[in-house]
Design a protein around this motif. Structure first.
Motif, PDB file in Angstrom:
ATOM      1  N   GLY A 127       0.805  -1.225   0.000  1.00  0.00           N
ATOM      2  CA  GLY A 127       0.000   0.000   0.000  1.00  0.00           C
ATOM      3  C   GLY A 127       0.833   1.268   0.000  1.00  0.00           C
ATOM      4  O   GLY A 127       0.320   2.349   0.274  1.00  0.00           O
ATOM      5  N   GLN A 128       2.138   1.130  -0.315  1.00  0.00           N
ATOM      6  CA  GLN A 128       3.005   2.316  -0.261  1.00  0.00           C
ATOM      7  C   GLN A 128       3.044   3.034  -1.617  1.00  0.00           C
ATOM      8  O   GLN A 128       4.105   3.216  -2.216  1.00  0.00           O
ATOM      9  N   VAL A 129       1.874   3.415  -2.078  1.00  0.00           N
ATOM     10  CA  VAL A 129       1.795   4.161  -3.341  1.00  0.00           C
ATOM     11  C   VAL A 129       0.959   5.399  -3.079  1.00  0.00           C
ATOM     12  O   VAL A 129      -0.133   5.311  -2.515  1.00  0.00           O
ATOM     13  N   SER A 130       1.473   6.546  -3.480  1.00  0.00           N
ATOM     14  CA  SER A 130       0.769   7.792  -3.154  1.00  0.00           C
ATOM     15  C   SER A 130      -0.440   7.992  -4.069  1.00  0.00           C
ATOM     16  O   SER A 130      -0.524   7.413  -5.162  1.00  0.00           O
ATOM     17  N   ALA A 131      -1.352   8.848  -3.613  1.00  0.00           N
ATOM     18  CA  ALA A 131      -2.533   9.186  -4.422  1.00  0.00           C
ATOM     19  C   ALA A 131      -2.065   9.828  -5.727  1.00  0.00           C
ATOM     20  O   ALA A 131      -2.626   9.575  -6.800  1.00  0.00           O
ATOM     21  N   ARG A 132      -1.015  10.642  -5.651  1.00  0.00           N
ATOM     22  CA  ARG A 132      -0.476  11.285  -6.851  1.00  0.00           C
ATOM     23  C   ARG A 132      -0.050  10.239  -7.882  1.00  0.00           C
ATOM     24  O   ARG A 132      -0.398  10.324  -9.056  1.00  0.00           O
ATOM     25  N   ASP A 133       0.697   9.234  -7.422  1.00  0.00           N
ATOM     26  CA  ASP A 133       1.193   8.225  -8.356  1.00  0.00           C
ATOM     27  C   ASP A 133       0.057   7.393  -8.935  1.00  0.00           C
ATOM     28  O   ASP A 133       0.091   7.008 -10.109  1.00  0.00           O
ATOM     29  N   ASN A 156      -6.876  22.710 -19.082  1.00  0.00           N
ATOM     30  CA  ASN A 156      -5.694  23.252 -19.769  1.00  0.00           C
ATOM     31  C   ASN A 156      -5.372  24.662 -19.279  1.00  0.00           C
ATOM     32  O   ASN A 156      -4.207  24.995 -19.038  1.00  0.00           O
ATOM     33  N   ALA A 157      -6.426  25.475 -19.122  1.00  0.00           N
ATOM     34  CA  ALA A 157      -6.201  26.857 -18.657  1.00  0.00           C
ATOM     35  C   ALA A 157      -5.659  26.835 -17.222  1.00  0.00           C
ATOM     36  O   ALA A 157      -4.713  27.567 -16.888  1.00  0.00           O
ATOM     37  N   ALA A 158      -6.207  25.971 -16.396  1.00  0.00           N
ATOM     38  CA  ALA A 158      -5.748  25.890 -14.997  1.00  0.00           C
ATOM     39  C   ALA A 158      -4.283  25.448 -14.938  1.00  0.00           C
ATOM     40  O   ALA A 158      -3.490  25.993 -14.160  1.00  0.00           O
ATOM     41  N   ASN A 159      -3.926  24.498 -15.773  1.00  0.00           N
ATOM     42  CA  ASN A 159      -2.542  24.004 -15.765  1.00  0.00           C
ATOM     43  C   ASN A 159      -1.523  25.050 -16.211  1.00  0.00           C
ATOM     44  O   ASN A 159      -0.329  24.890 -15.993  1.00  0.00           O
ATOM     45  N   ARG A 160      -2.025  26.092 -16.872  1.00  0.00           N
ATOM     46  CA  ARG A 160      -1.111  27.164 -17.302  1.00  0.00           C
ATOM     47  C   ARG A 160      -1.005  28.283 -16.265  1.00  0.00           C
ATOM     48  O   ARG A 160      -0.198  29.191 -16.395  1.00  0.00           O
ATOM     49  N   GLN A 161      -1.815  28.217 -15.239  1.00  0.00           N
ATOM     50  CA  GLN A 161      -1.828  29.270 -14.204  1.00  0.00           C
ATOM     51  C   GLN A 161      -0.779  28.978 -13.132  1.00  0.00           C
ATOM     52  O   GLN A 161      -0.847  27.921 -12.486  1.00  0.00           O
ATOM     53  N   GLY A 162       0.137  29.921 -12.925  1.00  0.00           N
ATOM     54  CA  GLY A 162       1.187  29.727 -11.919  1.00  0.00           C
ATOM     55  C   GLY A 162       0.624  29.428 -10.538  1.00  0.00           C
ATOM     56  O   GLY A 162       1.114  28.540  -9.831  1.00  0.00           O
ATOM     57  N   SER A 163      -0.451  30.149 -10.161  1.00  0.00           N
ATOM     58  CA  SER A 163      -0.985  29.963  -8.802  1.00  0.00           C
ATOM     59  C   SER A 163      -1.587  28.559  -8.643  1.00  0.00           C
ATOM     60  O   SER A 163      -1.434  27.916  -7.605  1.00  0.00           O
ATOM     61  N   VAL A 164      -2.242  28.099  -9.711  1.00  0.00           N
ATOM     62  CA  VAL A 164      -2.828  26.746  -9.657  1.00  0.00           C
ATOM     63  C   VAL A 164      -1.704  25.720  -9.534  1.00  0.00           C
ATOM     64  O   VAL A 164      -1.805  24.743  -8.778  1.00  0.00           O
ATOM     65  N   ARG A 165      -0.625  25.967 -10.274  1.00  0.00           N
ATOM     66  CA  ARG A 165       0.474  25.003 -10.270  1.00  0.00           C
ATOM     67  C   ARG A 165       1.158  24.918  -8.902  1.00  0.00           C
ATOM     68  O   ARG A 165       1.623  23.868  -8.483  1.00  0.00           O
ATOM     69  N   VAL A 166       1.207  26.056  -8.208  1.00  0.00           N
ATOM     70  CA  VAL A 166       1.775  26.036  -6.856  1.00  0.00           C
ATOM     71  C   VAL A 166       0.904  25.161  -5.953  1.00  0.00           C
ATOM     72  O   VAL A 166       1.408  24.321  -5.192  1.00  0.00           O
ATOM     73  N   VAL A 167      -0.406  25.332  -6.079  1.00  0.00           N
ATOM     74  CA  VAL A 167      -1.332  24.517  -5.270  1.00  0.00           C
ATOM     75  C   VAL A 167      -1.189  23.042  -5.642  1.00  0.00           C
ATOM     76  O   VAL A 167      -1.120  22.157  -4.781  1.00  0.00           O
ATOM     77  N   LEU A 168      -1.096  22.795  -6.944  1.00  0.00           N
ATOM     78  CA  LEU A 168      -0.968  21.416  -7.426  1.00  0.00           C
ATOM     79  C   LEU A 168       0.318  20.776  -6.899  1.00  0.00           C
ATOM     80  O   LEU A 168       0.357  19.605  -6.539  1.00  0.00           O
ATOM     81  N   GLU A 169       1.353  21.579  -6.831  1.00  0.00           N
ATOM     82  CA  GLU A 169       2.630  21.059  -6.317  1.00  0.00           C
ATOM     83  C   GLU A 169       2.504  20.726  -4.832  1.00  0.00           C
ATOM     84  O   GLU A 169       2.945  19.663  -4.383  1.00  0.00           O
ATOM     85  N   LYS A 170       1.877  21.631  -4.100  1.00  0.00           N
ATOM     86  CA  LYS A 170       1.781  21.434  -2.643  1.00  0.00           C
ATOM     87  C   LYS A 170       0.839  20.297  -2.287  1.00  0.00           C
ATOM     88  O   LYS A 170       1.081  19.541  -1.365  1.00  0.00           O
ATOM     89  N   THR A 171      -0.266  20.198  -3.034  1.00  0.00           N
ATOM     90  CA  THR A 171      -1.260  19.185  -2.654  1.00  0.00           C
ATOM     91  C   THR A 171      -0.974  17.829  -3.282  1.00  0.00           C
ATOM     92  O   THR A 171      -1.105  16.798  -2.634  1.00  0.00           O
ATOM     93  N   LEU A 172      -0.569  17.855  -4.548  1.00  0.00           N
ATOM     94  CA  LEU A 172      -0.464  16.578  -5.264  1.00  0.00           C
ATOM     95  C   LEU A 172       0.983  16.150  -5.518  1.00  0.00           C
ATOM     96  O   LEU A 172       1.258  14.986  -5.826  1.00  0.00           O
ATOM     97  N   GLY A 173       1.924  17.103  -5.438  1.00  0.00           N
ATOM     98  CA  GLY A 173       3.320  16.741  -5.684  1.00  0.00           C
ATOM     99  C   GLY A 173       3.690  16.752  -7.156  1.00  0.00           C
ATOM    100  O   GLY A 173       4.606  16.051  -7.582  1.00  0.00           O
ATOM    101  N   VAL A 174       2.959  17.564  -7.943  1.00  0.00           N
ATOM    102  CA  VAL A 174       3.322  17.721  -9.366  1.00  0.00           C
ATOM    103  C   VAL A 174       4.138  19.006  -9.475  1.00  0.00           C
ATOM    104  O   VAL A 174       3.641  20.085  -9.129  1.00  0.00           O
ATOM    105  N   HIS A 175       5.373  18.897  -9.953  1.00  0.00           N
ATOM    106  CA  HIS A 175       6.277  20.050  -9.934  1.00  0.00           C
ATOM    107  C   HIS A 175       5.705  21.229 -10.725  1.00  0.00           C
ATOM    108  O   HIS A 175       5.187  21.046 -11.820  1.00  0.00           O
TER     109      HIS A 175
END
Ligand code: SF4
Ligand code: SF4
Length: 449
Positions: A127-133, A156-175
Motif C-alpha cells: 500500500g506504499q503508493v501515493s494518491a499522486r502516483d 488546460n487553462a488551470a494548468n497554465r496558471q502559476g498559482s494553480v500550479r503552486v497549489v498542485l505542487e503542494k497538494t499533489l506533488g506535481v512540480h
C-alpha cells in the motif's frame, strides 16, 4: 576465447541477452526477505562494476550510498535506504539492454530493471503508493474524464496558471515547472470513428500483412491526436489501410512502472483479446508511442509467457517506422517525396532502443532527399511521469541537459523524438520558444500530404 564465453555464460559473451519471464504470480515474488537478499546481491555486483553510473539517477544513488557507508561496501548500506535506488528507476530498460555484461545467460543473472519492478510490486502490495502516483498512472481514467469540450479547456487553462500550479505542487506533488500535456476536446478515437472496415484489403509482404490496427495509446488519444492522424496519412499514402480496434484501454505501462501488476493484467484482459482477433483476421498492430509497442512486444509476453493470444499480438506488433522500413525493403514504400527536411536532430527514445530494431526512424527519414539526421542516443529523463513529480523534476532536467546540448549543437531545422513526451521534455529543456516535431509529422511534411 574462454570456455565460459564460448558457452555464452561469461562476461563478454557474444550471445543475445535473454530475459526470464516475470514470476509475478508466485507468492515468493512478494517475499520481502528474499527481495532484500536479491537486492543486496545485485547491488554488490553493480558496485563492483559501475558501468551504468551515467544512465539514470538510480545508479549514482546506489554508489553514493555505498561510498558514504562505513565499510564502503554494499553491506555497509542501511537496507532501509534500498528504496532510494528503486525510487529513481523508471524502467527504461537501458541498463539491461545496452550495458550489462551480467545479464542471462551469464550465471550472475542480473536483470536490474526487473528487480526494480519486483521491489516496486512489493511496495505497491504494502500500500506504499501515493494518491499522486495512482492518479498520474491512471492515464485512461484521467483522459476519459478530461478530454471533452467542457473539461479540457478548463483543465488546460488551470494548468497554465502559476498559482494553480503552486497549489498542485503542494497538494499533489506535481512540480510547478513541469510541462503538463494539454488535453484535447476531441480525442483521436472520436476523430477517427469513420475508419476503414474489417474488409479493407492490404498488400502483404513476407514480413507485413499490409493493413494495420492503430492502437491509439492514451497519449495519442487524449493529448496529441496528430500522432495518429499523421501516421494514418503516411500509411494510407503508402497503400496501407489503417483501422481502430472496437475498444482500447491503456497498454498498462504506467501501472507497470508503479509495480501494479494486477492493473497491468486487467488492461491486458481487455486489450489482448480485441487485438488478437484483428491479428487472427490478418491485421498487424502499430502504436505511435514506443512504450506501448514495447508493452506488447516485451513486457506482456514476459508477464504471460504461456498466453497464446499475447504471443500472437507480440508477433504482429510493430513500431511504425520499423513497419515502414519493412515495407521499403519489399519495395512497397513510396519515395515520391516533395519536400526536403534539411537537418534533423533526432532523439532515440529508450523504449524504442530496447526493442532491438535498429534506427529505423533515422533510416526512413534519410530516404528523403535533402535530409541529414543527427542521432542522439541518450535518455531524455522524461520517462513516463518521472519528470513531472516534485521530487524528481530537477533530476529529470539534469538528465535531459546533454540531449538539449546535442540538439543545440546540431543547429538543426527540426528536432524530434520517437517519444512525443520525451520531445516535449527536450522542448522544456531548450525553453527557447521552439517546438519539437514528431518523426511521422516530418515524414508527412516530406510527402507533402
Ligand atoms: S531501467 Fe533505466 S532507469 Fe532503471 S536502473 Fe536501469 S537505466 Fe536506470
Ligand atoms: S546493471 Fe550490470 S552493467 Fe549496470 S552497473 Fe549493474 S552489473 Fe554493471
Amino acid at each position: 576465447m574462454s570456455e565460459e564465453i564460448r558457452k555464452g555464460q561469461g562476461e563478454g559473451s557474444l550471445d543475445a541477452p535473454q530475459r526470464h519471464p516475470i514470476d509475478w504470480r508466485d507468492s515468493g515474488y512478494y517475499d520481502e526477505r528474499a527481495l532484500t537478499a536479491e537486492l543486496e546481491r545485485v547491488f554488490d555486483i553493480c558496485h563492483g562494476c559501475r558501468r551504468c553510473f551515467s544512465l539514470c539517477n538510480a545508479f549514482p544513488t546506489l554508489f553514493d550510498l555505498v561510498d558514504a557507508s562505513e565499510s564502503m561496501e554494499v553491506d555497509g548500506v542501511d537496507k532501509a535506504d534500498y528504496g532510494k535506488v528503486v525510487d529513481h528507476c523508471y524502467l527504461c530498460d537501458m541498463c539491461f539492454m545496452t550495458k550489462c555484461p551480467y545479464v542471462p545467460p551469464h550465471p550472475w543473472n542480473v536483470d536490474f530493471p526487473h528487480l526494480m519492478l519486483r521491489a516496486k510490486a512489493v511496495r505497491r502490495r504494502k500500500g506504499q503508493v501515493s494518491a499522486r502516483d495512482r492518479l498520474l498512472s491512471s492515464t485512461d481514467f484521467v483522459g476519459g474524464a478530461v478530454a471533452n469540450p467542457v473539461a479540457a479547456p478548463v483543465v488546460n487553462a488551470a494548468n497554465r496558471q502559476g498559482s494553480v500550479r503552486v497549489v498542485l505542487e503542494k497538494t499533489l506533488g506535481v512540480h510547478r515547472n513541469a510541462r503538463l500535456p494539454a488535453y484535447q476536446s476531441r480525442p483521436l478515437r472520436r476523430r477517427m470513428r469513420e475508419r476503414v472496415g474489417a474488409d479493407a484489403k492490404g498488400e502483404p509482404t513476407e514480413a507485413t500483412r499490409g493493413r494495420v490496427v492503430l492502437f491509439a495509446t492514451c497519449y495519442g488519444n487524449y493529448n496529441e491526436p496528430w500522432l495518429g492522424e499523421d501516421l494514418v496519412a503516411v500509411f494510407e499514402h503508402n497503400g496501407i489501410p489503417v483501422t481502430l480496434a472496437a475498444a482500447e484501454r491503456c497498454c498498462g505501462m504506467p501501472k507497470l512502472e508503479l509495480g501494479d501488476l494486477e492493473a497491468v493484467a486487467r488492461a491486458k484482459a481487455q486489450n489482448v483479446p480485441e487485438l488478437a482477433s484483428w491479428v487472427d483476421a490478418g491485421w498487424d498492430v502499430v502504436a505511435p508511442v514506443p512504450s506501448c509497442v514495447l508493452m506488447f512486444k516485451q513486457e506482456l509476453p514476459l508477464m504471460f509467457p504461456d498466453d497464446d493470444a499475447v504471443a500472437r499480438v507480440r508477433d504482429a506488433a510493430f513500431d511504425p517506422f520499423e513497419y515502414l522500413m519493412l515495407r521499403h525493403k519489399a519495395n512497397k514504400l513510396k519515395t515520391d517525396f516533395k519536400n526536403p527536411l534539411g537537418r534533423i536532430a533526432y532523439h532515440v527514445a529508450c523504449h524504442q532502443r530496447v526493442q532491438n530494431i535498429g534506427l529505423k526512424t533515422r533510416d526512413v527519414l534519410k530516404l528523403v532527399p535533402g535530409t541529414e539526421v543527427s542521432v542522439i542516443e541518450r535518455c531524455s529523463g522524461h520517462d513516463g511521469t518521472y519528470a513531472v513529480k516534485r521530487e524528481f523534476h530537477e533530476t529529470a532536467m539534469k538528465i535531459v541537459r546533454p540531449v538539449v546540448n546535442r540538439v543545440k549543437s546540431a543547429e538543426a531545422d527540426h528536432y524530434t523524438s520517437d517519444c512525443a513526451m520525451a520531445a516535449r521534455h527536450i522542448e522544456n529543456g531548450l525553453n527557447d520558444g521552439t517546438q519539437a516535431e514528431t518523426p511521422m509529422a516530418l515524414l508527412r511534411m516530406a510527402y507533402g500530404l
